[in-house]
Motif scaffolding. Structure first.
Motif, PDB file in Angstrom:
ATOM      1  N   LEU A 151       6.007  -5.755  -1.666  1.00  0.00           N
ATOM      2  CA  LEU A 151       4.625  -5.230  -0.932  1.00  0.00           C
ATOM      3  C   LEU A 151       4.503  -3.752  -1.228  1.00  0.00           C
ATOM      4  O   LEU A 151       3.454  -3.358  -0.817  1.00  0.00           O
ATOM      5  CB  LEU A 151       4.555  -5.520   0.491  1.00  0.00           C
ATOM      6  CG  LEU A 151       4.565  -7.004   0.680  1.00  0.00           C
ATOM      7  CD1 LEU A 151       4.550  -7.527   2.430  1.00  0.00           C
ATOM      8  CD2 LEU A 151       3.534  -7.878  -0.166  1.00  0.00           C
ATOM      9  N   PRO A 154       0.929  -1.334  -4.686  1.00  0.00           N
ATOM     10  CA  PRO A 154      -0.363  -1.430  -3.646  1.00  0.00           C
ATOM     11  C   PRO A 154      -1.420  -2.647  -4.122  1.00  0.00           C
ATOM     12  O   PRO A 154      -2.368  -2.965  -3.105  1.00  0.00           O
ATOM     13  CB  PRO A 154      -1.075  -0.227  -4.004  1.00  0.00           C
ATOM     14  CG  PRO A 154      -0.493   0.129  -5.394  1.00  0.00           C
ATOM     15  CD  PRO A 154       0.903  -0.249  -5.336  1.00  0.00           C
ATOM     16  N   THR A 155      -1.140  -3.342  -4.908  1.00  0.00           N
ATOM     17  CA  THR A 155      -2.178  -4.547  -5.759  1.00  0.00           C
ATOM     18  C   THR A 155      -1.484  -5.777  -5.933  1.00  0.00           C
ATOM     19  O   THR A 155      -1.973  -6.835  -5.582  1.00  0.00           O
ATOM     20  CB  THR A 155      -2.760  -4.051  -6.873  1.00  0.00           C
ATOM     21  OG1 THR A 155      -1.814  -3.733  -7.795  1.00  0.00           O
ATOM     22  CG2 THR A 155      -3.660  -2.948  -6.590  1.00  0.00           C
ATOM     23  N   LEU A 188      -0.384  -3.760   7.674  1.00  0.00           N
ATOM     24  CA  LEU A 188      -0.531  -4.149   6.296  1.00  0.00           C
ATOM     25  C   LEU A 188      -1.797  -4.667   6.216  1.00  0.00           C
ATOM     26  O   LEU A 188      -2.299  -4.428   5.009  1.00  0.00           O
ATOM     27  CB  LEU A 188       0.592  -5.297   6.224  1.00  0.00           C
ATOM     28  CG  LEU A 188       2.104  -5.015   6.064  1.00  0.00           C
ATOM     29  CD1 LEU A 188       2.998  -6.189   6.232  1.00  0.00           C
ATOM     30  CD2 LEU A 188       2.426  -3.815   4.683  1.00  0.00           C
ATOM     31  N   ARG A 191      -4.314  -1.730   5.736  1.00  0.00           N
ATOM     32  CA  ARG A 191      -4.068  -1.224   4.726  1.00  0.00           C
ATOM     33  C   ARG A 191      -4.712  -1.909   3.524  1.00  0.00           C
ATOM     34  O   ARG A 191      -4.305  -1.518   2.419  1.00  0.00           O
ATOM     35  CB  ARG A 191      -2.571  -0.590   4.526  1.00  0.00           C
ATOM     36  CG  ARG A 191      -2.252   0.447   5.392  1.00  0.00           C
ATOM     37  CD  ARG A 191      -0.967   1.194   4.956  1.00  0.00           C
ATOM     38  NE  ARG A 191       0.297   0.092   4.845  1.00  0.00           N
ATOM     39  CZ  ARG A 191       0.781  -0.158   5.876  1.00  0.00           C
ATOM     40  NH1 ARG A 191       0.715   0.416   6.814  1.00  0.00           N
ATOM     41  NH2 ARG A 191       1.905  -0.801   5.433  1.00  0.00           N
ATOM     42  N   ASN A 192      -5.138  -2.889   3.821  1.00  0.00           N
ATOM     43  CA  ASN A 192      -5.779  -3.977   2.877  1.00  0.00           C
ATOM     44  C   ASN A 192      -4.631  -4.474   1.797  1.00  0.00           C
ATOM     45  O   ASN A 192      -4.814  -4.657   0.507  1.00  0.00           O
ATOM     46  CB  ASN A 192      -6.770  -3.436   1.937  1.00  0.00           C
ATOM     47  CG  ASN A 192      -7.836  -3.187   2.864  1.00  0.00           C
ATOM     48  OD1 ASN A 192      -8.365  -3.709   3.765  1.00  0.00           O
ATOM     49  ND2 ASN A 192      -8.367  -1.634   2.732  1.00  0.00           N
ATOM     50  N   ARG A 193      -3.371  -4.637   2.255  1.00  0.00           N
ATOM     51  CA  ARG A 193      -2.206  -5.145   1.469  1.00  0.00           C
ATOM     52  C   ARG A 193      -2.059  -6.488   1.356  1.00  0.00           C
ATOM     53  O   ARG A 193      -1.525  -7.140   0.338  1.00  0.00           O
ATOM     54  CB  ARG A 193      -1.016  -4.289   1.774  1.00  0.00           C
ATOM     55  CG  ARG A 193       0.223  -4.672   1.012  1.00  0.00           C
ATOM     56  CD  ARG A 193      -0.179  -4.322  -0.755  1.00  0.00           C
ATOM     57  NE  ARG A 193       0.844  -4.773  -1.560  1.00  0.00           N
ATOM     58  CZ  ARG A 193       0.760  -5.936  -2.053  1.00  0.00           C
ATOM     59  NH1 ARG A 193      -0.086  -7.013  -1.679  1.00  0.00           N
ATOM     60  NH2 ARG A 193       1.598  -6.252  -2.861  1.00  0.00           N
TER      61      ARG A 193
END
Length: 279
Positions: A151, A154-155, A188, A191-193
């Motif tokens: 993780l 970032p994408t 998480l 942070r849009n992860r």
């Protein structure tokens, strides 16, 4: 079937074996399906070996050496590719997870491994092995925490988790550990992860009441489903089975709270645990 992925043979033992397997198969003039028939496995399984998403077990290595006339190359080298920090029943799934582009998971009783904090993982591992030495527990915890580094990107991979409300309410490790664990998940999400949905108690009966669901999709290999029990686990690439598990997961997401409402519940339960620490 998708074409084989270009691999860097220097990147890992599995990448080396995958590249060599593809080379030897093509030299023998065999398709993935044709080679699979000779080993009594599917063509997609051969593709997964070549792509490095499945580990090569000794029985397959011996058969490959015989069919492809490679001496004892695969038998000699599969040992290095099979070494793992994870329990035998989970090692292959962990390796596949590390190359997946998308991971979808329903967890019934505990926070999924990729979302666990160190303290939560330690509490879970100690519960699994109540008489194990501390050193053995820490080794397992370290391997589990290492998995979560997926993780850090970032994408990728896309991680979409549905957690049963019982995973939030079961005070694994006590209030302090649970508060930290749920705050970690909330961070998480914010942070849009990751995408996280909670399947609430009042959702009633659902199609995964008998166990968990884990689906992995890859860029250049067929999708996999992973089934896990107490001390057991297996990967499944049968298309019909994977489709059924995908439908099960989609039904779960339809019954779960929305991501926004799930975050509200996760943070509220985290706050409740925090209040238990400091009444």
């Amino acid at each position: 079937m998708a074409g084989p992925k270009d691999l860097d043979p220097s990147s890992s033992p599995r990448a080396l074996l995958g590249a060599e397997l593809r080379h030897a198969r093509e030299k023998a003039g065999l398709s993935q399906d044709e080679l699979g028939q000779r080993l009594f496995v599917s063509g997609s399984f051969i593709g997964q070996l070549e792509a490095g998403t499945r580990r090569m077990l000794p029985e397959y290595a011996r058969s490959l050496d015989e069919v492809l006339d490679t001496g004892d190359f695969f038998r000699r080298n599969c040992g290095a590719a099979a070494r793992s920090r994870y329990p035998d029943h989970f090692a292959e799934a962990a390796e596949a997870e590390s190359t997946a582009k998308e991971i979808r998971e329903y967890s019934q009783l505990l926070i999924p491994g990729l979302l666990q904090t160190t303290a939560y993982a330690r509490a879970v591992c100690r519960a699994y092995q109540p008489t194990a030495p501390d050193e053995a527990i820490e080794e397992v915890v370290s391997a589990r925490v290492e998995r979560a580094r997926l993780l850090a990107d970032p994408t990728e991979p896309l991680l979409w988790v549905v957690m049963d409300e019982s995973a939030l309410r079961r005070a694994t490790g006590g209030p302090t550990v649970m508060s930290e664990a749920l705050q970690h998940i909330a961070g998480l999400i914010r942070r849009n992860r990751v995408i996280v949905q909670v399947l609430p108690f009042d959702a009633g009966a659902h199609p995964a009441m008998e166990g968990s669901v884990k689906l992995m999709d890859f860029e250049n290999a067929p999708p996999l489903a992973y089934f896990e029990g107490v001390g057991t686990g297996r990967l499944e690439d049968d298309p019909a089975t994977v489709r059924h598990q995908r439908l099960t997961y989609e039904l779960l997401t339809a019954s779960a709270l929305s991501p926004r409402n799930s975050l509200v519940l996760i943070e509220a339960v985290a706050q409740d645990y925090a209040h238990e620490q400091h009444p």
